[in-house]
Write a protein that holds these residues in place. Structure first.
Motif, short mmCIF file in Angstrom:
data_model
loop_
_atom_site.label_atom_id
_atom_site.label_comp_id
_atom_site.label_asym_id
_atom_site.label_seq_id
_atom_site.Cartn_x
_atom_site.Cartn_y
_atom_site.Cartn_z
N GLY A 101 11.20 -5.31 0.81
CA GLY A 101 11.93 -4.05 0.66
C GLY A 101 12.75 -3.75 1.91
O GLY A 101 13.89 -3.27 1.83
N ARG B 165 0.52 1.81 -3.72
CA ARG B 165 0.65 0.82 -2.64
C ARG B 165 -0.61 0.89 -1.78
O ARG B 165 -0.89 1.94 -1.18
N ASP C 83 8.38 -5.30 -10.90
CA ASP C 83 7.81 -3.95 -10.76
C ASP C 83 8.88 -2.96 -10.31
O ASP C 83 8.99 -1.85 -10.83
N ARG D 20 1.07 -14.13 -0.40
CA ARG D 20 2.44 -13.69 -0.56
C ARG D 20 3.49 -14.76 -0.35
O ARG D 20 4.67 -14.52 -0.44
N LYS E 282 -1.06 -1.91 3.71
CA LYS E 282 -0.37 -0.68 4.13
C LYS E 282 -1.35 0.40 4.61
O LYS E 282 -1.02 1.23 5.45
N HIS F 255 3.56 4.03 -8.55
CA HIS F 255 3.51 2.89 -7.62
C HIS F 255 2.37 3.15 -6.65
O HIS F 255 2.44 4.06 -5.82
N SER G 60 6.44 3.68 1.31
CA SER G 60 6.68 2.31 0.88
C SER G 60 8.15 2.08 0.53
O SER G 60 8.75 2.84 -0.23
N GLN G 61 8.69 1.01 1.11
CA GLN G 61 10.10 0.67 0.86
C GLN G 61 10.32 0.36 -0.63
O GLN G 61 11.39 0.60 -1.16
P1 GDP Z 1 6.32 -1.68 2.01
O1 GDP Z 1 5.38 -2.40 2.93
O2 GDP Z 1 5.63 -1.17 0.78
O3 GDP Z 1 7.11 -0.62 2.72
O4 GDP Z 1 7.41 -2.72 1.48
P2 GDP Z 1 7.64 -4.23 1.90
O5 GDP Z 1 8.74 -4.73 1.07
O6 GDP Z 1 7.79 -4.32 3.36
O7 GDP Z 1 6.29 -4.98 1.47
C1 GDP Z 1 5.90 -4.90 0.17
C2 GDP Z 1 5.00 -6.05 -0.21
O8 GDP Z 1 3.80 -5.52 -0.76
C3 GDP Z 1 5.65 -6.85 -1.30
O9 GDP Z 1 6.32 -7.98 -0.82
C4 GDP Z 1 4.46 -7.21 -2.21
O10 GDP Z 1 3.82 -8.35 -1.74
C5 GDP Z 1 3.52 -6.04 -2.06
N1 GDP Z 1 3.78 -5.00 -3.06
C6 GDP Z 1 4.11 -3.71 -2.80
N2 GDP Z 1 4.26 -3.02 -3.94
C7 GDP Z 1 4.04 -3.86 -4.95
C8 GDP Z 1 4.07 -3.71 -6.37
O11 GDP Z 1 4.34 -2.66 -6.94
N3 GDP Z 1 3.80 -4.82 -7.11
C9 GDP Z 1 3.51 -6.01 -6.54
N4 GDP Z 1 3.28 -7.03 -7.35
N5 GDP Z 1 3.45 -6.17 -5.21
C10 GDP Z 1 3.73 -5.13 -4.40
#
Ligand code: GDP
Length: 461
Positions: free
Chosen positions: A98, A245, A341, A329, A249, A243, A357-358
Motif C-alpha cells: 500500500g 488489519r 481484497d 508474504r 500491525k 477491513h 492501514s494503507q
Molecule cells: P499497512 O501495513 O496495512 O499500512 O499496508 P501495507 O501495504 O504496508 O502492508 C499490508 C500487508 O498486510 C499486505 O501486503 C498484506 O500482506 C497484508 N494485508 C493487509 N490487509 C490485508 C487484507 O485485507 N487481505 C490480505 N489478504 N492481506 C492483507
C-alpha cells in the motif's frame, strides 16, 4: 443547486452524526434507542430531499472523472517518447504494498502538476513476491508508448529555476522533498476545484482516487478474476466492507480492535436501510452482507460466528486470508489476494476499518471514483486515525463560527481561523492546533469546515 447549497446539505447530514456521536458518549443505551430512531428518520428525509438532485450530481462528477482520466491518459501516452518531458520515479520504496502504491501516486501527482510523462520501471518492481512482472499481472501498464527513462539531459528535484529546461527529472520519495513543492498533498488542482468542492465532501481523496483509478486499472486476468469471484460468491449490493488489519500491525502501528467494534457500524448501516424500507412500505428485510478483508484467518474461524448466527452473511475467502500469513508474504498469491481484497472493498457501499492501514485508505480513495448517485465521501468509519496521505504538508479546517474554550482542554478561535486536525474524537470534537496561536486542544467539529487548498496543475491547461 449552488456550491453553498451542496456544502450546507452535506453539513446537515454530517452534523446529524455529530449529535449522535456526542450523545452516545454520554447517554445510556436505552435512551440512545430514541436518538437512533430519530436519527434514522432524519437521514431518511434528507436522502429524499437529496435524491431530487442526484442525477445532476452524478453527471457532473462523472464528467469530471472522464476529464481527469483523459488528461492522464494523454500525459502518459506521448506521441514521441524521445522528446517528451519525463518524471522518473522508482517504485521500490522500502515499505509494504500500500505504501509503494501511495508512493507512485505521489509521483503521479507531480507528473500531472508539471505536465511530465511519468516513467516508472514497473518490471523492476521488487515486491514481496519473487516472481517477475508482478505489476503486469495485476494491472495494466502506466503507459503504452513511453517507458524509456533516458533523455538529452536530466536533473534531480531542486529549487533550480531552470528545472523546466531539463527533459528528465528524477523525483524523490515524499519524505525527502526539498524544497517542498506547492502541489504536495492535500492540495488539489485549481482547474477542477470548483466542481469538485461542490460535488465531493473529500475533494483531495476523490482526486487521489482518480490517480489510483488510472494506475490500478486491473489487468484482463485480474478483471476476470474479480468478475468470477463476484459471480461465484454472489457479491451484490448493498454490501458493507470491513477491513480487519491485525498481525504485524498490532502493537507497532495500530491497536487491536475486536470484531464487535467493526460490526457496531455495520449494524448501524443496515438499521438505517431497514428504516428506509419501512418508510417506503417495503416489508422484505435487506440481506445483511459483509465483505470481510483481513490478514488474520482467525477472524474467519473464531470471531464472526455470533454474527452469522444473527443472520449476517460474510463474503470473502478464508483461503485467501490463510495465505496472507505475514511470514509467507513472499508469495505472489499473497499480493494477488491483497489486491483482490482492496478492489472489492472499494466496491462496497460502506467501509469500516482502521485508516492507520494503507490498504484501507487505498480502498476508500478508490471508492470515491465510482460513478454513484450517492455521496461516498462519508461512507466509512475508521476505528482509529482520520484520513491522511503519508508525508502530507498540512490538513486544515476553517472555522465557520467562533468558539470560546469551555475548559482548559479546549481551544478558542474566531470565524475564518485555520485549525489543524490531528484526531476525530468521535464525540463531536476534533483534536488539533490553532494555526496562529499554536494552542493545541479540542474543538467542536460542527464549527469547522474542510480547508481546501489548490494550485494550477499544468496537465489540465
Ligand atoms: P499497512 O501495513 O496495512 O499500512 O499496508 P501495507 O501495504 O504496508 O502492508 C499490508 C500487508 O498486510 C499486505 O501486503 C498484506 O500482506 C497484508 N494485508 C493487509 N490487509 C490485508 C487484507 O485485507 N487481505 C490480505 N489478504 N492481506 C492483507
Amino acid at each position: 443547486p449552488s456550491t453553498e447549497f451542496e456544502l450546507s446539505f452535506r453539513r446537515v447530514r454530517q452534523n446529524i452524526d455529530e449529535i449522535w456521536h456526542h450523545l452516545r458518549n454520554r447517554m445510556s443505551k436505552k435512551s440512545m434507542s430514541f436518538v437512533n430512531e430519530l436519527r434514522y428518520n432524519m437521514i431518511y428525509d434528507l436522502d429524499v430531499l437529496s435524491d431530487r438532485d442526484n442525477r445532476w450530481r452524478y453527471e457532473e462528477l462523472k464528467n469530471l472523472s472522464n476529464f481527469v482520466q483523459n488528461r492522464i491518459h494523454r500525459l502518459q501516452n506521448p506521441s514521441d517518447c524521445g522528446t517528451a518531458k519525463k518524471l522518473v520515479c522508482d517504485l521500490n520504496k522500502s515499505c509494504g504494498f500500500g505504501c509503494q502504491v501511495h508512493h507512485l501516486a505521489h509521483c503521479f501527482v507531480a507528473a500531472m502538476a508539471l505536465n511530465r510523462t511519468l516513467i516508472c520501471d514497473t518490471d523492476d518492481w521488487r515486491t514481496p513476491s519473487d516472481q517477475p512482472n508482478s505489476w503486469g499481472r495485476l494491472f495494466q501498464p502506466i503507459s503504452q508508448t513511453c517507458g524509456d527513462p533516458s533523455g538529452h539531459n536530466r536533473t534531480d528535484w531542486s529549487d533550480d529555476k531552470l528545472l523546466n529546461s531539463y527533459q528528465v527529472l528524477y523525483y524523490p520519495i515524499i519524505d525527502y522533498m526539498q524544497p517542498i513543492p506547492p502541489f504536495l498533498p492535500l492540495v488539489i488542482p485549481t482547474q477542477i476545484a470548483d466542481p469538485l468542492v461542490r460535488q465531493s465532501g473529500e475533494p483531495f481523496i476523490w482526486f487521489i482516487g482518480q490517480v489510483l483509478k488510472y494506475m490500478m486499472r486491473p489487468s484482463s486476468d485480474m478483471s476476470q478474476y474479480i468478475d468470477n469471484f463476484k459471480r461465484d460468491n454472489q457479491f451484490k449490493h448493498p454490501i458493507v466492507g470491513i477491513h480487519v488489519r491485525r498481525t504485524d500491525k498490532i502493537g507497532t502501528e495500530a491497536k487491536f480492535h475486536t470484531i464487535h467494534e467493526y460490526m457496531f457500524f455495520v449494524e448501524d448501516f443496515y438499521n438505517k436501510l431497514d428504516l428506509k424500507n419501512e418508510r417506503n412500505s417495503v416489508h422484505k428485510k435487506v440481506e445483511r452482507l459483509v465483505y470481510l478483508a483481513t490478514d488474520e484467518p482467525e477472524v474467519w474461524r473464531k470471531e464472526i460466528t455470533p454474527y452469522q448466527e444473527k443472520g449476517y452473511v460474510f463474503k470473502g475467502d478464508i483461503k485467501l486470508s490463510e495465505s496472507a500469513d505475514p511470514y509467507q508474504r513472499r508469495e505472489f498469491e499473497s499480493l494477488h489476494n491483497v489486491v483482490v481484497d482492496l478492489l472489492l472493498l472499494s466496491q462496497c457501499d460502506y467501509i469500516v476499518c482502521t485508516f492507520s492501514s494503507q490498504i484501507c485508505r487505498l480502498a476508500f480513495e478508490l471508492m470515491q471514483t465510482r460513478h454513484s448517485t450517492q455521496d461516498l465521501s462519508q461512507a466509512f468509519y475508521s476505528l482509529d486515525d482520520i484520513y491522511y496521505f503519508g508525508g502530507q504538508v498540512f490538513h486544515g479546517k476553517k472555522a465557520l463560527v467562533s468558539h470560546s474554550a469551555q475548559n482548559d482542554r479546549e481551544i478558542s478561535f474566531k470565524s475564518g481561523d485555520i485549525l489543524g486536525i490531528a484526531r476525530n474524537e468521535h464525540n463531536g470534537y476534533n483534536t488539533g492546533d490553532h494555526n496562529r496561536t499554536k494552542h493545541k486542544g479540542l474543538y467542536p467539529r460542527f464549527k469547522v469546515t474542510e480547508f481546501v487548498e489548490s494550485v494550477p496543475f499544468d496537465v489540465f491547461d
